[in-house]
Design an enzyme around this catalytic site. Structure first.
Site, PDB file in Angstrom:
ATOM      1  N   HIS A 211       4.614  -3.079  -0.470  1.00 23.13           N
ATOM      2  CA  HIS A 211       5.524  -3.667  -1.464  1.00 23.13           C
ATOM      3  C   HIS A 211       6.320  -2.574  -2.191  1.00 23.13           C
ATOM      4  CE1 HIS A 211       4.568  -7.829  -1.035  1.00 23.13           C
ATOM      5  NE2 HIS A 211       3.351  -7.785  -1.555  1.00 23.13           N
TER       6      HIS A 211
ATOM      7  N   CYS B 126       7.886  -4.997  10.299  1.00 23.55           N
ATOM      8  CA  CYS B 126       7.663  -4.385   8.985  1.00 23.55           C
ATOM      9  C   CYS B 126       7.643  -2.858   9.102  1.00 23.55           C
ATOM     10  CB  CYS B 126       6.364  -4.901   8.368  1.00 23.55           C
ATOM     11  SG  CYS B 126       6.480  -6.620   7.838  1.00 23.55           S
TER      12      CYS B 126
ATOM     13  N   GLU C 261      -0.214  -3.516  -0.649  1.00 25.01           N
ATOM     14  CA  GLU C 261       0.405  -3.230  -1.957  1.00 25.01           C
ATOM     15  C   GLU C 261       1.343  -2.028  -1.870  1.00 25.01           C
ATOM     16  OE1 GLU C 261       0.361  -5.414  -4.124  1.00 25.01           O
ATOM     17  OE2 GLU C 261      -1.320  -6.600  -3.417  1.00 25.01           O
TER      18      GLU C 261
ATOM     19  N   CYS D  74       3.145  -4.941  11.287  1.00 27.20           N
ATOM     20  CA  CYS D  74       3.702  -5.423  12.554  1.00 27.20           C
ATOM     21  C   CYS D  74       4.953  -4.595  12.871  1.00 27.20           C
ATOM     22  CB  CYS D  74       4.058  -6.909  12.438  1.00 27.20           C
ATOM     23  SG  CYS D  74       5.452  -7.231  11.355  1.00 27.20           S
TER      24      CYS D  74
END
Lengths: 181, 453
Positions: free
Chosen positions: A134, A168, A131, A165
């Site tokens: 995001h 990201c 979250e 990863c």
């Protein structure tokens, strides 16, 4: 992100076990190189309760978290033991403002089918990272091991890692760099 | 990741629109929203969504009406209907109107994302499929000839080798196998492509007319020769002359042609001097030219002149693997020419095509496809559309399947055949079939037989 906002505020929404919260912060610190701080939080979250669904509105909680955020808080993560929903979905493990400032995560469904505390903490860290990711503009990742992969079941949460990863992580670092955090 | 996928969320409740938008954006989709069916329709042309999530119950234009309009604009655009428990019946009804699926509010997150991902993947596969089919279609094309059959591919290779040379070519093949197309392909693949390609059918003209057509004539050469005229050989100067049905020319013309081929010069009828010409000759025949030579009906010296390179075109029944691509091509071509939206061919039709003898070869297939497009009642060509066309055209007047058929199928085909032969006169057909009117009407209904104009 506001320049100088260098803190991730982790705030309990309603009662939550202190040890769980501390463990969550420890897990988040490994992923987000910002200062993390736990606040007293909101004791009463009944304002977000929807009697017809017998669940708590993640949308309402996010609004409230936005109002308690201070200038120095880059992000605010609310943590609750209550079951969360958004109007269009039956439930959510958590909810975030994409590229926004606030996120919320629930341990309610993460605690299902297991009494192991360590398992619950691991799941909570994964969803917390997800979250918060995001809020840094990260979207769902196709890599099933990445914390940003979308999990629709506990087994999928258990399969993924509590960190991002490479791809990201690179995006996160770019976002952190450009925001001056 | 998924940024190229745009989803249009249509819901009159802002909270629903926004929560779905936020949630879908987390999965990487680009999301636009509309508060009504009308607003959604307005957005379609500019926003071009890949998927629509449409609420069923909305004031003004409801979801069902909006769905119908959307399907009119873009029948292939996937639409997921959103409904409450109370209107599941209606949601199922919407699927009959073309909705892809429906979701019950509130959505189960995993089902929803899986459904959307499935649709997106299907859309991608569909696009990929169209692209690959188009690519494949192009690779099956050589000039204006379509074929993937190994014998056709060998011919294409041969054309590539011989086209640049000056060699005379003899094309042998049955009627309708595409001899002229092959000749044109040779011409286009040669250095003569920008010069004229002149074709003449030797069988269509009388001997005298063919002579003057080929060689031209000088003024006064015969009674009607009021002015001089260039022959086809001269017209083809620098290019290619295609002599179709060469096996039908007279002994005299065979000799005249032989001279042209040997001397590379032409003398007009009634003319006194020969004109040097650079013309490439391609001859074609549906006859066994070698056999005609043996019978003494065709000059062997001319035969050997023409027989430098021989291309033998297989009949259509020997290139079964080409039938589907040829049929698809002819249907597409005919649909474009007639302006009809016929895009698909039922697999059953292709099966019939594969079993048929095709005495008229590719030309007959083209003609059947053209007529089927005209007769088609929907965007698909069905067995009912083509059955009268190929059943009526079989040489023996009956269908000749290579597979064994069920008794029912044989009955269906036989009744159709009897009806066709009796111009759908029920009384006459009953008499032939030795059944009463009621039985015949019942059979017509049972087998879905229809009278076509």
């Amino acid at each position: 992100m506001t320049p100088g906002a260098t803190r991730i505020l982790v705030t309990p929404l309603g009662s939550i076990e202190g040890g769980l919260l501390a463990g969550l912060v420890e897990g988040l610190e490994r992923m987000f190189p910002l200062r993390h701080m736990v606040t007293k939080g909101m004791a009463d979250i009944e304002f977000a309760y929807d009697a017809s669904r017998m669940q708590y509105s993640a949308v309402e909680l996010l609004k409230e978290l936005g109002s308690i955020r201070k200038e120095e808080d880059a992000k605010v993560l609310g943590v609750t033991e209550k079951d969360l929903f958004v109007p269009i979905l039956t439930f959510v493990y958590g909810q975030a403002q994409l590229e926004g400032r606030c996120a919320v995560v629930s341990s309610f469904r993460l605690a299902m089918h297991s009494s192991e505390r360590i398992l619950l903490l691991g799941r909570l860290i994964k969803e917390g990272v997800h979250e918060l990711g995001h809020t840094f503009g990260l979207i769902h990742c196709k890599n099933p091991l990445c914390a940003m992969s979308f999990s629709f079941s506990l087994s999928q949460i258990d399969m993924k890692e509590s960190f991002l990863c490479g791809a990201c992580k690179a995006v996160l670092e770019t976002r952190l760099g450009s925001s001056g955090c | 990741m998924l940024e190229d996928v745009k989803i249009l969320v249509v819901d009159d409740e802002e909270i629903m629109r926004e929560s779905l938008k936020c949630w879908l954006e987390e999965d990487g989709y680009s999301v636009v929203t509309a508060e009504s069916g009308l607003a959604a329709l307005d957005m379609l042309p500019a926003d071009k969504p890949n998927l629509i999530i449409l609420d069923l119950k909305m004031p003004g234009m409801n979801g069902m009406e909006a769905l119908k309009k959307i399907k009119q604009i873009d029948p292939k655009l996937p639409v997921i209907m959103v409904t409450a428990y109370a209107s599941i019946e209606t949601a199922i009804q919407t699927m009959k109107e073309g909705a892809y699926d429906y979701l019950i509010k509130p959505f189960n997150p995993d089902e929803t994302l899986m459904l959307i991902r499935k649709i997106v993947n299907q859309q991608r596969l569909l696009k990929e499929n169209i692209y690959l089919r188009e690519k494949l279609r192009k690779s099956y094309r050589f000039e204006n000839i379509i074929g993937k059959n190994h014998r056709m591919l060998e011919i294409f290779e041969m054309i590539k080798i011989v086209a640049p040379t000056k060699a005379t070519i003899l094309i042998q093949g049955a009627t309708g196998t595409g001899k002229e197309l092959i000749a044109r392909a040779v011409h286009r693949q040669s250095a003569r492509a920008s010069a004229p390609f002149v074709a003449i059918s030797c069988a269509a003209l009388t001997d005298t007319l063919l002579e003057s057509e080929l060689f031209g004539y000088e003024k006064g050469a015969f009674t009607d020769a009021k002015s001089s005229k260039m022959g086809k050989i001269e017209l083809a100067a620098g290019g290619t002359l295609f002599l179709d049905e060469i096996g039908d020319i007279s002994a005299k013309l065979q000799l005249d042609l032989l001279r042209v081929l040997q001397e590379k010069e032409v003398t007009r009828v009634g003319g006194s001097h020969a004109k040097k010409l650079d013309v490439r000759f391609i001859a074609a025949t549906n006859k066994d030219l070698g056999g005609l030579v043996d019978e003494g009906k065709f000059r062997d010296d001319l035969y050997y002149r023409l027989n430098v390179v021989v291309l033998n075109l297989p009949p259509l029944k020997e290139r079964l693997d080409d039938i589907p691509i040829l049929a698809e091509h002819f249907v597409k071509k005919s649909a474009m020419e007639t302006g009809k939206d016929v895009t698909e061919i039922d697999p059953g039709v292709l099966k019939l095509f594969m079993e048929y003898e095709w005495p008229g070869n590719v030309r007959e297939l083209e003609s059947v496809c053209e007529r089927a497009v005209i007769l088609a009642k929907s965007n698909r060509i069905t067995e009912a559309d083509i059955a009268p066309l190929i059943l009526a055209r079989d040489k023996q007047g009956r269908f000749k399947p290579t597979d064994l058929l069920s008794l029912g199928e044989i009955e269906k085909r036989h009744i159709l055949e009897v009806l066709l032969r009796n111009n759908w006169n029920i009384m006459k057909s009953c008499k032939v079939l030795r059944i009463n009117r009621v039985t015949l009407y019942n059979k017509i209904k049972k087998y879905g037989l229809e009278k076509r104009n």
